[in-house]
Motif scaffolding. Structure first.
Motif, PDB file in Angstrom:
ATOM      1  N   GLN A   1     -28.199 -13.207 -28.770  1.00 22.39           N
ATOM      2  CA  GLN A   1     -28.034 -14.642 -28.994  1.00 22.39           C
ATOM      3  C   GLN A   1     -26.582 -14.990 -29.262  1.00 22.39           C
ATOM      4  OE1 GLN A   1     -30.951 -16.711 -31.397  1.00 22.39           O
ATOM      5  NE2 GLN A   1     -29.403 -18.087 -32.234  1.00 22.39           N
ATOM      6  N   THR A   2     -25.846 -14.064 -29.856  1.00 22.42           N
ATOM      7  CA  THR A   2     -24.436 -14.311 -30.175  1.00 22.42           C
ATOM      8  C   THR A   2     -23.522 -14.177 -28.963  1.00 22.42           C
ATOM      9  OG1 THR A   2     -24.309 -11.993 -30.874  1.00 22.42           O
ATOM     10  CG2 THR A   2     -24.617 -13.662 -32.600  1.00 22.42           C
ATOM     11  N   ASP A   3     -24.029 -13.581 -27.870  1.00 17.74           N
ATOM     12  CA  ASP A   3     -23.249 -13.522 -26.635  1.00 17.74           C
ATOM     13  C   ASP A   3     -23.197 -14.905 -25.996  1.00 17.74           C
ATOM     14  OD1 ASP A   3     -22.771 -10.770 -26.816  1.00 17.74           O
ATOM     15  OD2 ASP A   3     -24.666 -10.292 -25.809  1.00 17.74           O
ATOM     16  N   TRP A   4     -22.268 -15.080 -25.085  1.00 19.14           N
ATOM     17  CA  TRP A   4     -22.054 -16.391 -24.483  1.00 19.14           C
ATOM     18  C   TRP A   4     -22.390 -16.408 -22.995  1.00 19.14           C
ATOM     19  CZ3 TRP A   4     -16.683 -15.857 -27.005  1.00 19.14           C
ATOM     20  CH2 TRP A   4     -16.712 -16.331 -28.327  1.00 19.14           C
TER      21      TRP A   4
ATOM     22  N   HIS B   1     -30.112 -21.426 -16.117  1.00 13.60           N
ATOM     23  CA  HIS B   1     -29.276 -20.629 -17.006  1.00 13.60           C
ATOM     24  C   HIS B   1     -29.459 -21.076 -18.452  1.00 13.60           C
ATOM     25  CE1 HIS B   1     -26.465 -20.730 -13.252  1.00 13.60           C
ATOM     26  NE2 HIS B   1     -27.465 -19.882 -13.073  1.00 13.60           N
ATOM     27  N   CYS B   2     -29.468 -22.388 -18.650  1.00 13.43           N
ATOM     28  CA  CYS B   2     -29.596 -22.940 -20.005  1.00 13.43           C
ATOM     29  C   CYS B   2     -30.942 -22.565 -20.620  1.00 13.43           C
ATOM     30  CB  CYS B   2     -29.434 -24.457 -19.969  1.00 13.43           C
ATOM     31  SG  CYS B   2     -27.804 -25.022 -19.420  1.00 13.43           S
ATOM     32  N   ILE B   3     -32.004 -22.720 -19.849  1.00 11.47           N
ATOM     33  CA  ILE B   3     -33.338 -22.390 -20.354  1.00 11.47           C
ATOM     34  C   ILE B   3     -33.443 -20.894 -20.631  1.00 11.47           C
ATOM     35  CG2 ILE B   3     -35.788 -22.296 -19.743  1.00 11.47           C
ATOM     36  CD1 ILE B   3     -35.360 -24.915 -18.186  1.00 11.47           C
ATOM     37  N   ALA B   4     -32.892 -20.077 -19.744  1.00 10.42           N
ATOM     38  CA  ALA B   4     -32.959 -18.627 -19.911  1.00 10.42           C
ATOM     39  C   ALA B   4     -32.226 -18.175 -21.170  1.00 10.42           C
ATOM     40  CB  ALA B   4     -32.378 -17.934 -18.687  1.00 10.42           C
TER      41      ALA B   4
ATOM     42  N   THR C   1     -31.690 -22.621 -24.594  1.00 11.21           N
ATOM     43  CA  THR C   1     -31.417 -24.017 -24.913  1.00 11.21           C
ATOM     44  C   THR C   1     -32.736 -24.782 -25.045  1.00 11.21           C
ATOM     45  OG1 THR C   1     -29.340 -23.889 -23.670  1.00 11.21           O
ATOM     46  CG2 THR C   1     -30.165 -26.097 -24.185  1.00 11.21           C
ATOM     47  N   ASP C   2     -32.806 -25.651 -26.041  1.00  9.78           N
ATOM     48  CA  ASP C   2     -34.031 -26.376 -26.344  1.00  9.78           C
ATOM     49  C   ASP C   2     -34.463 -27.260 -25.170  1.00  9.78           C
ATOM     50  OD1 ASP C   2     -36.054 -27.368 -28.349  1.00  9.78           O
ATOM     51  OD2 ASP C   2     -35.021 -29.253 -27.930  1.00  9.78           O
TER      52      ASP C   2
ATOM     53  N   ILE D   1     -24.691 -29.591 -19.626  1.00 12.11           N
ATOM     54  CA  ILE D   1     -25.514 -29.194 -20.766  1.00 12.11           C
ATOM     55  C   ILE D   1     -24.847 -28.044 -21.504  1.00 12.11           C
ATOM     56  CG2 ILE D   1     -27.730 -28.160 -21.415  1.00 12.11           C
ATOM     57  CD1 ILE D   1     -28.964 -29.734 -19.069  1.00 12.11           C
ATOM     58  N   ALA D   2     -24.814 -28.141 -22.826  1.00 15.22           N
ATOM     59  CA  ALA D   2     -24.211 -27.097 -23.660  1.00 15.22           C
ATOM     60  C   ALA D   2     -25.015 -26.958 -24.941  1.00 15.22           C
ATOM     61  CB  ALA D   2     -22.758 -27.440 -23.984  1.00 15.22           C
ATOM     62  N   ASP D   3     -24.981 -25.795 -25.530  1.00 16.49           N
ATOM     63  CA  ASP D   3     -25.682 -25.544 -26.791  1.00 16.49           C
ATOM     64  C   ASP D   3     -24.996 -24.369 -27.478  1.00 16.49           C
ATOM     65  OD1 ASP D   3     -27.375 -25.180 -28.907  1.00 16.49           O
ATOM     66  OD2 ASP D   3     -29.205 -24.993 -27.716  1.00 16.49           O
ATOM     67  N   LEU D   4     -23.990 -24.668 -28.287  1.00 23.46           N
ATOM     68  CA  LEU D   4     -23.188 -23.621 -28.904  1.00 23.46           C
ATOM     69  C   LEU D   4     -23.988 -22.773 -29.877  1.00 23.46           C
ATOM     70  CD1 LEU D   4     -19.847 -25.561 -29.569  1.00 23.46           C
ATOM     71  CD2 LEU D   4     -20.533 -24.233 -27.560  1.00 23.46           C
ATOM     72  N   ASN D   5     -25.071 -23.319 -30.432  1.00 19.97           N
ATOM     73  CA  ASN D   5     -25.860 -22.585 -31.415  1.00 19.97           C
ATOM     74  C   ASN D   5     -26.506 -21.325 -30.845  1.00 19.97           C
ATOM     75  OD1 ASN D   5     -25.364 -24.422 -33.527  1.00 19.97           O
ATOM     76  ND2 ASN D   5     -26.999 -25.764 -32.817  1.00 19.97           N
ATOM     77  N   ILE D   6     -26.763 -21.318 -29.538  1.00 19.80           N
ATOM     78  CA  ILE D   6     -27.384 -20.140 -28.940  1.00 19.80           C
ATOM     79  C   ILE D   6     -26.454 -19.478 -27.909  1.00 19.80           C
ATOM     80  CG2 ILE D   6     -29.776 -20.775 -29.393  1.00 19.80           C
ATOM     81  CD1 ILE D   6     -28.384 -21.318 -25.960  1.00 19.80           C
ATOM     82  N   GLY D   7     -25.178 -19.811 -27.962  1.00 20.83           N
ATOM     83  CA  GLY D   7     -24.216 -19.148 -27.093  1.00 20.83           C
ATOM     84  C   GLY D   7     -24.065 -19.745 -25.709  1.00 20.83           C
ATOM     85  N   ASN D   8     -24.539 -20.971 -25.524  1.00 12.85           N
ATOM     86  CA  ASN D   8     -24.374 -21.654 -24.236  1.00 12.85           C
ATOM     87  C   ASN D   8     -23.099 -22.490 -24.311  1.00 12.85           C
ATOM     88  OD1 ASN D   8     -24.486 -23.238 -21.948  1.00 12.85           O
ATOM     89  ND2 ASN D   8     -26.553 -23.997 -22.289  1.00 12.85           N
TER      90      ASN D   8
END
Length: 332
Positions: free
Chosen positions: A65-68, A78-81, A84-85, A110-117
């Motif tokens: 999860q900490t990887d980007w 990619h985001c769903i995989a 990303t919510d 779409i971005a979600d830094l909390n899960i490394g996106n």
């Protein structure tokens, strides 16, 4: 042009039933987005990844999860995989304030830094240097993180590709470049765009290992990326992976697919669909039954329909919101 794929030894097992569920989540999300657009409820453009679910899930499934990840305009899978919510993604697509980017980014950002996106990008090839920069940050801070950079075949002719690979090579950055070769860059066949047999050959110019694989084989994608991730994490540098796949839909919303034959499309869809291939494999191995798959699909469709229905009642950004996120809030 007949393209061969390199055989990669198995390095670790993959929980294929969980991967199948995630692939169905991507497929159903994309189908629902198409329906929204057809109904006039979604504005702007979109780029569907139906037919490319194995590269999304097989790639991100090898990460912590900490990887980007860094993504492209064809980014939903990619985001769903990466985790990303889903509700936030629906909201972003509909321009709601509850979206991943508060309704300001839309489909391509779409971005979600909390899960490394780290985010998707509408500019072709822009992800290559972003991924290199993130990888350099991880290397300098010794965080043990790696970066997976998704890109399309058309992006490998951008200058950013060559500059980023050169830097990644000389600095041995912890980054994996995963090229989703879906055979066409917009309306032009990849064979018309390059004079090499495999896009992975370009890694050799920069001293980077290049591998060509079957991008519609979930297991092969997963084990290949897992090897590259392990290599990057232990300080041995980047890998360039070319995954051969095929998008079932057009390049974007207005593409009428006049540049490829119906026979070609039908062959890929009927004989090389990544979800169908994985389903057959799991059923043959006794890991799941056909009725269980259909039940799983039905549950996902119901859950997503409920999410979408609730999102439609969310608030939209206000005029005042135009002034937020324009400048960095923290001062030096």
């Amino acid at each position: 042009m007949k393209r061969k794929v390199d055989k990669i030894p198995v390095t670790r097992p993959i929980v294929a039933t969980e991967a199948l569920k995630r692939m169905w989540e991507i497929r159903i999300f994309e189908e629902m987005i198409q329906e929204l657009f057809d109904a006039g409820e979604l504005y702007g453009t979109m780029h569907l990844c139906i037919g490319q679910e194995a590269t999304a899930v097989g790639g991100a499934g090898s990460l912590k999860q900490t990887d980007w990840i860094v993504s492209t305009h064809r980014n939903h899978g990619h985001c769903i995989a990466k985790g990303t919510d889903i509700r936030s993604m629906f909201a972003e697509m509909l321009g709601k304030k509850t979206g991943t980017n508060e309704g300001k980014g839309g489909s391509m950002h779409i971005a979600d830094l909390n899960i490394g996106n780290l985010g998707s990008n509408g500019i072709v090839g822009a992800g290559f240097p972003i991924a290199a920069g993130a990888a350099l940050s991880a290397q300098m801070q010794n965080t043990d993180q790696v970066v997976l950079c998704y890109a399309g075949d058309g992006a490998v002719n951008e200058g950013s590709f060559h500059e980023a690979l050169n830097l990644a090579s000389i600095w041995k950055l912890p980054v994996i470049y995963l090229i989703e070769n879906n055979q066409y860059g917009m309306s032009s066949s990849i064979e018309q765009m390059v004079n090499i047999d495999h896009l992975s050959q370009r890694g050799k110019s920069y001293g980077i290992e290049g591998i060509t694989i079957d991008g519609n084989d979930l297991t092969e994608v997963s084990r290949t990326v897992a090897q590259a991730v392990e290599k990057a994490r232990n300080g041995s540098g980047p890998t360039l992976i070319e995954a051969l796949t095929y998008r079932h839909k057009g390049h974007s919303k207005s593409d009428k697919l006049l540049y490829r034959s119906e026979a070609e499309c039908r062959d890929w869809q009927e004989n090389n669909d990544p979800i169908v291939r994985l389903e057959k494999k799991l059923i043959q191995n006794g890991e799941i039954e056909a009725n269980e798959i259909r039940q799983m699909e039905e549950v996902i469709r119901k859950e997503f329909a409920d999410l979408l229905a609730s999102v439609k009642h969310d608030s939209e950004p206000t005029v005042e919101d135009l002034w937020t996120h324009v400048y960095a809030e923290d001062t030096l």
